[in-house]
Design a protein around this motif. Structure first.
Motif, PDB file in Angstrom:
ATOM      1  N   ALA A   8      31.024  16.687 -79.360  1.00  0.00           N
ATOM      2  CA  ALA A   8      32.600  16.877 -79.064  1.00  0.00           C
ATOM      3  C   ALA A   8      32.811  17.914 -77.903  1.00  0.00           C
ATOM      4  CB  ALA A   8      33.195  17.475 -80.356  1.00  0.00           C
ATOM      5  N   ASP A   9      31.560  18.608 -77.609  1.00  0.00           N
ATOM      6  CA  ASP A   9      31.897  19.815 -76.580  1.00  0.00           C
ATOM      7  C   ASP A   9      31.432  19.085 -75.171  1.00  0.00           C
ATOM      8  OD1 ASP A   9      32.864  21.693 -78.310  1.00  0.00           O
ATOM      9  OD2 ASP A   9      30.785  22.257 -78.983  1.00  0.00           O
ATOM     10  N   GLY A  10      31.108  17.756 -75.323  1.00  0.00           N
ATOM     11  CA  GLY A  10      30.812  17.310 -73.886  1.00  0.00           C
ATOM     12  C   GLY A  10      29.386  17.647 -73.528  1.00  0.00           C
ATOM     13  N   ASN A  11      28.264  17.801 -74.401  1.00  0.00           N
ATOM     14  CA  ASN A  11      26.795  18.147 -74.254  1.00  0.00           C
ATOM     15  C   ASN A  11      26.159  17.027 -74.529  1.00  0.00           C
ATOM     16  OD1 ASN A  11      27.143  21.059 -73.423  1.00  0.00           O
ATOM     17  ND2 ASN A  11      27.942  21.537 -75.619  1.00  0.00           N
ATOM     18  N   LEU A  12      25.225  16.699 -73.982  1.00  0.00           N
ATOM     19  CA  LEU A  12      24.206  15.569 -74.209  1.00  0.00           C
ATOM     20  C   LEU A  12      23.403  15.754 -75.262  1.00  0.00           C
ATOM     21  CD1 LEU A  12      23.335  14.385 -70.706  1.00  0.00           C
ATOM     22  CD2 LEU A  12      24.903  12.974 -72.477  1.00  0.00           C
ATOM     23  N   ASN A  13      23.079  14.914 -76.215  1.00  0.00           N
ATOM     24  CA  ASN A  13      22.161  14.983 -77.265  1.00  0.00           C
ATOM     25  C   ASN A  13      21.228  13.785 -77.408  1.00  0.00           C
ATOM     26  OD1 ASN A  13      22.895  17.372 -79.542  1.00  0.00           O
ATOM     27  ND2 ASN A  13      24.728  16.373 -78.129  1.00  0.00           N
ATOM     28  N   TRP A  14      19.893  14.103 -77.097  1.00  0.00           N
ATOM     29  CA  TRP A  14      18.825  13.010 -76.819  1.00  0.00           C
ATOM     30  C   TRP A  14      18.168  12.924 -77.905  1.00  0.00           C
ATOM     31  CZ3 TRP A  14      18.470  10.369 -72.110  1.00  0.00           C
ATOM     32  CH2 TRP A  14      19.335  10.860 -71.109  1.00  0.00           C
ATOM     33  N   PRO A  15      17.600  11.733 -78.231  1.00  0.00           N
ATOM     34  CA  PRO A  15      16.456  11.455 -79.057  1.00  0.00           C
ATOM     35  C   PRO A  15      15.162  11.798 -78.584  1.00  0.00           C
ATOM     36  CG  PRO A  15      17.183   9.390 -78.208  1.00  0.00           C
ATOM     37  CD  PRO A  15      18.100  10.440 -77.881  1.00  0.00           C
ATOM     38  N   VAL A  16      14.403  12.857 -79.052  1.00  0.00           N
ATOM     39  CA  VAL A  16      13.229  13.073 -78.266  1.00  0.00           C
ATOM     40  C   VAL A  16      11.859  12.864 -79.121  1.00  0.00           C
ATOM     41  CG1 VAL A  16      11.903  15.010 -77.172  1.00  0.00           C
ATOM     42  CG2 VAL A  16      14.337  15.003 -77.112  1.00  0.00           C
ATOM     43  N   LEU A  17      10.857  12.488 -78.457  1.00  0.00           N
ATOM     44  CA  LEU A  17       9.705  11.966 -79.218  1.00  0.00           C
ATOM     45  C   LEU A  17       8.527  13.129 -78.676  1.00  0.00           C
ATOM     46  CD1 LEU A  17       8.151   9.930 -80.786  1.00  0.00           C
ATOM     47  CD2 LEU A  17       7.498   8.772 -78.951  1.00  0.00           C
ATOM     48  N   PHE A  18       8.051  13.857 -79.656  1.00  0.00           N
ATOM     49  CA  PHE A  18       6.715  14.467 -79.552  1.00  0.00           C
ATOM     50  C   PHE A  18       5.337  13.575 -79.950  1.00  0.00           C
ATOM     51  CE2 PHE A  18      10.292  17.406 -79.613  1.00  0.00           C
ATOM     52  CZ  PHE A  18       9.726  18.655 -78.818  1.00  0.00           C
ATOM     53  N   LEU A  19       4.477  13.676 -79.074  1.00  0.00           N
ATOM     54  CA  LEU A  19       3.357  12.906 -79.258  1.00  0.00           C
ATOM     55  C   LEU A  19       2.056  13.917 -79.375  1.00  0.00           C
ATOM     56  CD1 LEU A  19       3.308  10.116 -76.298  1.00  0.00           C
ATOM     57  CD2 LEU A  19       4.169  10.117 -79.078  1.00  0.00           C
ATOM     58  N   TYR A  20       1.209  13.656 -80.049  1.00  0.00           N
ATOM     59  CA  TYR A  20       0.120  14.630 -80.363  1.00  0.00           C
ATOM     60  C   TYR A  20      -1.155  13.763 -80.415  1.00  0.00           C
ATOM     61  CZ  TYR A  20       3.808  17.054 -82.819  1.00  0.00           C
ATOM     62  OH  TYR A  20       5.188  17.713 -83.196  1.00  0.00           O
ATOM     63  N   PRO A  21      -1.683  13.649 -79.075  1.00  0.00           N
ATOM     64  CA  PRO A  21      -2.791  12.747 -78.755  1.00  0.00           C
ATOM     65  C   PRO A  21      -3.951  12.961 -79.575  1.00  0.00           C
ATOM     66  CG  PRO A  21      -1.620  13.513 -76.741  1.00  0.00           C
ATOM     67  CD  PRO A  21      -1.125  14.259 -77.843  1.00  0.00           C
TER      68      PRO A  21
END
Length: 327
Positions: free
Chosen positions: A211-224
């Motif tokens: 609602a405030d015009g900020n981007l929200n992303w799906p983020v993936l963390f990998l633990y090799p």
């Protein structure tokens, strides 16, 4: 001198019309027994006799169409109704069957046309009156749903354009993966597909504007080291990585048997696949700061980072021979 025995008289072959009627009657018997497949075979054999009685052929087509209808073969049933109507334009049963087929095929305009054709022959035919009313109602509902879908599609298209404009404004680069397997990079609104940034992650999460015009992303963390992952469905662009690490590792994960995955003991990286180089992130940086890096390309709409335990044997081995940069 003995006389040769007289030649036996051969029984004459029944005329085509008689054979066609025999097969029609046989088909009707199968139809009454609800053996529709055999009924179809019998009616087909009757049609093969090519008798010159158009009314008989019309009945064979109509009956075969009815058997096809009960088997759910609506297109075949419709074809028979069409042929029957050509042979006998006033054949009401064929017209009703054709209208029913169009209803099943959701061709409501055609169903209405067939009903009206039949009602010109018999204006009070109850089946046609009821079917026409139902087809008209369903047609109107279909048209209404189509209008709603068009409005929704236009709205979604507008939202996608606004979203892409926000991504472009921040100089975030999207990596697209065309069907030929060669990666393309684009940061121009006109150059990338509106679906190009959509996530195909298992959670189905997508980047969105709040609602405030900020981007929200799906983020993936990998633990090799352990073959494990973490997924954040909505990582606010102004949130720091360290803030998420503090939450994610407030309790040690069950796979961390050596109890090494502490927020202060982790290093984060992203990989520049094109150059086969690694970049170490500063955990104090925000997601936006990382995404704006000139060598960061968001793939499939999901930013990805790799986490390693500092100075671990696995980490040293993993980075052996690789060029590593620090942000």
């Amino acid at each position: 001198m003995a006389l040769a025995p007289p030649a036996q008289a051969q029984s004459p072959c029944p005329p085509p019309a008689e054979l066609a009627r025999m097969y029609k009657n046989e088909g009707n018997e199968y139809f009454r027994e609800k053996d529709y497949k055999r009924a179809i075979v019998a009616y087909t054999e009757g049609l093969k006799k090519k008798c010159e009685d158009p009314e008989l052929n019309a009945m064979l087509h109509t009956n075969r169409g009815a058997a096809q209808f009960y088997l759910g073969n609506y297109r075949s049933a419709l074809n028979d109704a069409i042929q029957a109507k050509k042979l006998k334009p006033t054949h009401l049963k064929a017209i009703i069957r054709g209208a029913l087929c169009h209803m099943e095929l959701k061709n409501f305009s055609e169903a209405i046309a067939w009903c009206e054709e039949g009602l010109r022959i018999e204006s009070k035919e109850k089946k046609l009156v009821e079917m026409r009313a139902k087809a008209d109602k369903l047609k109107r509902a279909e048209e209404r749903d189509a209008r709603k879908a068009k409005v929704m599609e236009k709205k979604e298209q507008c939202q996608k354009e606004i979203l892409l404009a926000a991504i472009k404004e921040r100089n975030i680069k999207l990596a697209l993966e065309p069907s030929n397997g060669e990666e393309e990079i684009s940061d121009g609104l006109a150059e990338i597909s509106l679906d190009g940034f959509h996530a195909d992650n298992a959670m189905g999460a997508k980047v969105h504007l709040d609602a405030d015009g900020n981007l929200n992303w799906p983020v993936l963390f990998l633990y090799p080291e352990h073959g494990q992952t973490d997924f954040i469905a909505a990582f606010h662009e102004n949130s720091r990585f360290i803030d998420h690490l503090m939450v994610m590792f407030a309790e040690l994960p069950p796979w961390d048997l050596e109890r090494k995955y502490l927020p202060s003991n982790l290093e984060l990286y992203f990989e520049d696949e094109e150059r086969a180089e690694m970049y170490e992130l500063n955990p104090e940086h925000t997601l936006l700061q990382v995404l704006q890096h000139q060598r960061y390309f968001v793939k499939a709409g999901t930013p990805t980072v790799l986490a390693f335990v500092k100075r671990s044997p696995f980490s040293k081995n993993y980075f052996s021979g690789k060029k590593v940069h620090q942000l």
